[in-house]
Design an enzyme around this catalytic site. Structure first.
Site, PDB file in Angstrom:
ATOM      1  CG  HIS A 385      -1.932  -1.040   1.281  1.00  0.00           C
ATOM      2  ND1 HIS A 385      -3.205  -0.890   0.800  1.00  0.00           N
ATOM      3  CD2 HIS A 385      -1.860  -2.303   1.747  1.00  0.00           C
ATOM      4  CE1 HIS A 385      -3.881  -2.016   0.997  1.00  0.00           C
ATOM      5  NE2 HIS A 385      -3.086  -2.879   1.557  1.00  0.00           N
ATOM      6  CE  LYS A 576      -6.042  14.029   0.321  1.00  0.00           C
ATOM      7  NZ  LYS A 576      -5.890  13.034  -0.758  1.00  0.00           N
ATOM      8  NE  ARG A 577      -2.882  10.115  10.025  1.00  0.00           N
ATOM      9  CZ  ARG A 577      -2.508   9.254  10.993  1.00  0.00           C
ATOM     10  NH1 ARG A 577      -3.284   8.206  11.276  1.00  0.00           N
ATOM     11  NH2 ARG A 577      -1.389   9.391  11.655  1.00  0.00           N
ATOM     12  CE  LYS A 582      -1.741  10.679   2.955  1.00  0.00           C
ATOM     13  NZ  LYS A 582      -2.535   9.834   2.040  1.00  0.00           N
ATOM     14  CB  THR A 686      -9.825   5.013  -0.808  1.00  0.00           C
ATOM     15  OG1 THR A 686      -9.253   5.408   0.432  1.00  0.00           O
ATOM     16  CG2 THR A 686      -9.200   3.722  -1.280  1.00  0.00           C
ATOM     17  CE  LYS A 690     -13.665   6.076   1.154  1.00  0.00           C
ATOM     18  NZ  LYS A 690     -12.719   6.144   2.305  1.00  0.00           N
TER      19      LYS A 690
HETATM   20  C1  26W Z   1       4.285   0.859  10.014  1.00  0.00           C
HETATM   21  C2  26W Z   1       3.781   2.157   9.721  1.00  0.00           C
HETATM   22  C3  26W Z   1       2.787   2.126   8.595  1.00  0.00           C
HETATM   23  C4  26W Z   1       1.431   2.030   8.890  1.00  0.00           C
HETATM   24  C5  26W Z   1       0.517   2.044   7.852  1.00  0.00           C
HETATM   25  C6  26W Z   1       3.245   2.199   7.288  1.00  0.00           C
HETATM   26  C7  26W Z   1       2.321   2.202   6.242  1.00  0.00           C
HETATM   27  C8  26W Z   1       0.977   2.126   6.559  1.00  0.00           C
HETATM   28  C9  26W Z   1      -0.068   2.105   5.492  1.00  0.00           C
HETATM   29  C10 26W Z   1       0.333   1.240   4.375  1.00  0.00           C
HETATM   30  C11 26W Z   1      -0.276   3.466   4.998  1.00  0.00           C
HETATM   31  C12 26W Z   1      -1.550   3.577   4.214  1.00  0.00           C
HETATM   32  O1  26W Z   1      -2.597   3.682   4.776  1.00  0.00           O
HETATM   33  N1  26W Z   1      -1.398   3.588   2.888  1.00  0.00           N
HETATM   34  C13 26W Z   1      -2.517   3.996   2.072  1.00  0.00           C
HETATM   35  O2  26W Z   1      -3.241   2.837   1.690  1.00  0.00           O
HETATM   36  C14 26W Z   1      -4.400   3.172   0.934  1.00  0.00           C
HETATM   37  C15 26W Z   1      -5.177   1.886   0.674  1.00  0.00           C
HETATM   38  O3  26W Z   1      -4.529   1.117  -0.254  1.00  0.00           O
HETATM   39  C16 26W Z   1      -4.032   3.893  -0.353  1.00  0.00           C
HETATM   40  O4  26W Z   1      -5.193   4.271  -1.019  1.00  0.00           O
HETATM   41  C17 26W Z   1      -3.182   5.130  -0.046  1.00  0.00           C
HETATM   42  O5  26W Z   1      -2.722   5.699  -1.236  1.00  0.00           O
HETATM   43  C18 26W Z   1      -2.008   4.735   0.828  1.00  0.00           C
HETATM   44  O6  26W Z   1      -1.284   5.881   1.264  1.00  0.00           O
END
Ligand code: 26W
Length: 841
Positions: A385, A576-577, A582, A686, A690
């Site tokens: 992701h 978004k975060r 971003k 995502t 929406k």
């Molecule tokens: C370990 C720290 C950590 C925690 C969560 C690293 C990475 C993440 C996630 C992968 C971050 C995340 O939420 N990525 C997002 O995933 C969405 C679903 O696929 C995508 O639509 C977003 O572009 C992506 O940033």
């Protein structure tokens, strides 16, 4: 699998002595009558018998809990029937392993799925109550950070609606994502005690607890001439399954979400207690229960904390044991496990599941290594992701070896055999070997979890076409070369049940009026709306829907934060975060440029398109620059909002604590969706989907799924700007000097100078100096390079918005052409390209 040693003399998990043969055991569980009277009766019954109160003496929470129990009772029969069928048909099922599920509120979704919404509203009215009032009592389970967690929630909704035999596995955090408040415009985190008033949708089963071990050492022993290894752990915790219903939409199906809660095996050491060392006596307990205490609020940079690894192994081990229990109870031959299950790894967070399955098959089931590896490689698939190198998890061999010594041994052997195969294919190319090794040697010896997932996974997918392409070409090229056909793509999607049918009832009924209601489970049917874009009457209704959603948003924002969007304003939304890639800063520069333009007299006020910019964003608590950007947004907002020279034509709103519930009010009210990440950085997004499905136009770069949105809606219905990914690569290759863009662009210079001047910080230049100097001398995500193109696109937005009819026409075409972005379609793609599990419907 050994369940926790129950302190009770009898076996709490003992099955029914006659099992399925007892005549009553076969009787289907009949739900209460789906009538207003039936609902009233069931509601009062649960209020009296489950909550133990009379209606007259009930509290709001009692009434909410009773309502939840009532809806559960209507869904229970389907759930139990589904479980029975899945058991009986022995169908291949999907186990979705995710450390996060951003579920949002459950009540409305469960009412919608069971088709009870109207009946419930009438029944409650008959009891002198209001469904609208009661729904506000639900605290949303924030068991996720952002995109990844919400995607998991959309996916389990689609799995149930498509009737795919599946189970979601995760962690039942006691505290979810922190509550965000602002003090002097700065983010302050509050613990998310979401369970304080209980959790009426949860079904805990302590008697089905799994034992999860940690630490210790390994030892080899001779087992009838075969040398075997066993793990001798140092300590254990008990994993309690807490089940949640995942109802399909009006299809009579209910899947399960099983979240694990950590509990100490022996809650309390009486011996130590009697010795008076009370703390020590309960230390084991708190230590164990810490494992599922709180969600890690990072969504990009892993902190490498031991507790995080404990969390990952905890839920993965409990889930694997839980699933294998059902196989073994059937006497199923584990050598054919790949015919019965696919474990989908939601990013690298659950990948420790690979050595765990190997350990169980080899050490506990006595399977030989090669046979076990053949089984394991068929049972896993990995979804990546992210594209940010720093977001790819690595665990030091020190930590892994200490916490999971046997798993490290297994990873070493997997890597050894993998590198031998690489050597066999590519010869002694040491650089390639070092680059592909699951074990990184530098800066410290560590396990690269994405590499382990790629080696073990039957398939690896990205979450948007561009992302999957970059994964193959830039992030894991050696693996793509070594494993032809392993890499694929499944573009993300969102559930139309929550993000259209529930969040936007006005638009939903307009759509249903026009094309019928099949679209809720077949979103591509939205295409039938295309001709209506040319229908002035439909356009007028569509515009009225948007206006009504803005009024609804105003009611929510006013009650929640004393805020409101300006009347007749273009509602421009960025939620978004908070992350530098971003580029919330680019949005800030647009606002500051417009503001500077007006106060300097460069932009005549009447020329300014009235606009309300709505931000929503949480920053990881340890991410200092992100928190500073939040401070800047609030500072710019309060200055602009208070400046009478703007006459209220430009407003900035930043409601705190952006979450799923707020998204459900903001997204339907939006005119413009900000998807402005640097090309090549956002895996998919995502939120972009929406917004488009709710009739907002997108201003965005060619990044992530924006590319596919633009291709489907048409260039004329999308405000594209900025460099494409190859241009970004080229610019960084030739050396990007952001200050050159500052020098070359007067508008940009004025905007940055206004921030640097302290105008938004009571003259104190030091407050936002770190942001200004980062932009001028580093600007890793090229905000300055894309500024001019972005400003030009915003001018196109203003011009387009002035032509209301053209805008609405475009908005209708966005809705009509975005059916592809249903998570149902994503799940179909997973089934066709990765899982090969036929739906049960
Ligand atoms: C370990 C720290 C950590 C925690 C969560 C690293 C990475 C993440 C996630 C992968 C971050 C995340 O939420 N990525 C997002 O995933 C969405 C679903 O696929 C995508 O639509 C977003 O572009 C992506 O940033």
């Amino acid at each position: 699998m050994t369940t926790a040693d129950a302190p009770h003399p009898h076996d709490a998990a003992a099955p029914h002595p006659e099992g399925a043969t007892h005549p009553l055991a076969l009787a289907p569980v009949t739900p209460p009558p789906a009538t207003v009277d039936g609902f009233v009766a069931e509601f009062l019954r649960t209020l009296n018998f489950d909550c133990g109160v009379a209606l007259s003496a009930s509290t709001a929470n009692d009434r909410y809990v009773a309502l939840a129990h009532t809806v559960r009772d209507y869904l229970m029969g389907r759930w139990l029937e589904d479980l029975r069928q899945q058991k009986e048909t022995q169908a291949k099922s999907v186990c979705y392993l995710s450390a996060e599920y951003l579920l949002g509120r459950q009540l409305d979704n469960n009412l919608l799925a069971s088709g009870l919404t109207e009946i419930a509203a009438e029944a409650l009215a008959a009891c002198g109550l209001s469904l609208d009032e009661l729904r506000e009592h639900e605290i949303e389970p924030g068991l996720g950070n952002g995109g990844l967690g919400r995607l998991a929630a959309c996916f389990i909704d689609s799995l149930a609606t498509l009737g795919v035999p599946s189970i979601g596995y995760g962690i039942r955090y006691e505290y979810g994502i922190f509550r965000q408040t602002f003090e002097d415009g700065q983010q302050v985190e509050q613990p998310d005690a979401w369970l304080t008033l209980g959790s009426p949708w949860e079904f805990p089963h302590p008697e089905r607890a799994q034992l999860v071990s940690f630490g210790g050492r390994t030892e080899t022993y001779d087992d009838g001439g075969v040398t075997r290894t066993r793990w001798v752990p140092a300590w254990n915790v008990s994993a309690i399954p807490c089940n949640y219903m995942v109802p399909g939409f009006e299809n009579g199906r209910v899947n399960t979400l099983r979240l694990w809660r950590a509990k100490a095996t022996d809650a309390f050491d009486l011996r130590i207690f009697n010795s008076g060392d009370y703390e020590e006596a309960v230390r084991a307990q708190t230590f164990a229960e810490n494992i599922s205490k709180v969600l890690y609020p990072e969504d990009s940079t892993p902190q490498g904390k031991e507790l995080r690894l404990q969390q990952q192994y905890f839920f993965v081990a409990a889930s694997i044991h839980d699933f294998l229990d059902t196989m073994l109870a059937e006497g199923y031959d584990l050598a054919k496990l790949g015919d019965r299950v696919i474990f989908q790894l939601n990013d690298t967070h659950p990948v420790i599941a690979v050595p765990e399955l190997m350990r169980v098959l080899v050490d506990e089931r006595g399977m030989d290594w090669d046979a076990a590896w053949a089984v394991t490689r068929r049972c896993f698939a990995y979804t990546c992701h992210t594209l940010l190198p720093e977001a790819l998890e690595v665990w030091s061999v020190d930590l892994l070896g200490r916490l999971l010594p046997r798993h490290l041994e297994i990873i070493y052997r997997i890597n050894e055999e993998f590198l031998a195969a690489v050597r066999a294919r590519f010869g002694d190319d040491e650089l390639r070997i070092r680059n592909m090794s699951i074990i990184a040697e530098f800066p410290e010896r560590a396990v690269r979890m994405a590499y382990l997932a790629t080696v073990a996974g039957s398939k690896v997918n990205g979450v948007a076409e561009l992302h999957s392409q970059l994964l193959r070409e830039k992030v894991l090229p050696d693996f793509d070369a070594f494993y032809p056909g392993k890499f694929t793509n499944v573009t993300n999607g969102v559930t139309p049940r929550r993000f259209l049918r529930l969040a936007n009832p006005a638009l939903s009924s307009l759509i249903t009026e026009a094309i019928g209601e099949g679209w809720v489970t077949d979103l591509e049917r939205l295409r039938e709306l295309e001709p209506f874009a040319d229908d002035a009457g439909f356009r007028a209704s569509f515009a009225e829907v948007k206006a009504a959603n803005k009024r609804r948003l105003n009611d929510v924002l006013h009650a929640r934060d004393g805020m409101r969007v300006g009347d007749g304003h273009l509602v421009d939304v960025m939620v978004k975060r908070l992350h530098e890639y971003k580029r919330q800063l680019l949005k800030v520069l647009h606002v500051v440029s417009e503001y500077e333009g007006v106060i300097s007299g460069r932009i005549p006020l009447e020329q300014l398109q009235p606009r309300t910019v709505v931000f929503g964003a949480k920053a990881a608590p340890g991410y200092a620059m992100a928190k500073r950007i939040i401070h800047l947004i609030n500072a710019v907002g309060s200055t602009v909002n208070a400046d009478t020279r703007l006459d209220g034509r430009l407003q900035v709103l930043f409601p705190p604590n952006y979450n799923v519930t707020l998204a459900e009010s903001v997204i339907p009210a939006a005119d413009l969706s900000e998807q402005i990440s640097l090309a090549g950085k956002e895996a998919s997004g995502t939120g972009n989907m929406k917004f488009a499905l709710n009739g907002a136009l997108t201003i965005g770069t060619d990044d992530g799924a924006n590319v596919e949105i633009r291709e489907l809606v048409g260039d004329e219905n999308f405000f594209l700007f900025g460099m494409a990914e190859p241009e970004v690569e080229a610019l960084s290759a030739r050396g990007y000097r952001p200050s050159e863009f500052y020098q070359a662009d007067a508008g940009l210079r004025r905007a940055i100078d206004l921030i640097a001047s302290g105008s938004f910080s009571a003259g104190d230049r030091s407050v936002f100096e770190p942001i200004v100097s980062n932009l001028l001398y580093e600007d890793r995500f090229m905000v300055l390079a894309d500024y001019a193109s972005y400003m030009a696109a915003q001018d196109r937005v203003d011009a387009a918005y002035r032509d209301g009819d053209r805008w609405i026409r475009s908005a209708i075409l966005n809705v009509a052409r975005c059916g592809f972005f249903s998570s149902d379609r994503s799940i179909h793609d997973y089934i066709d390209r990765i899982w090969h599990t036929p739906p049960m419907i």
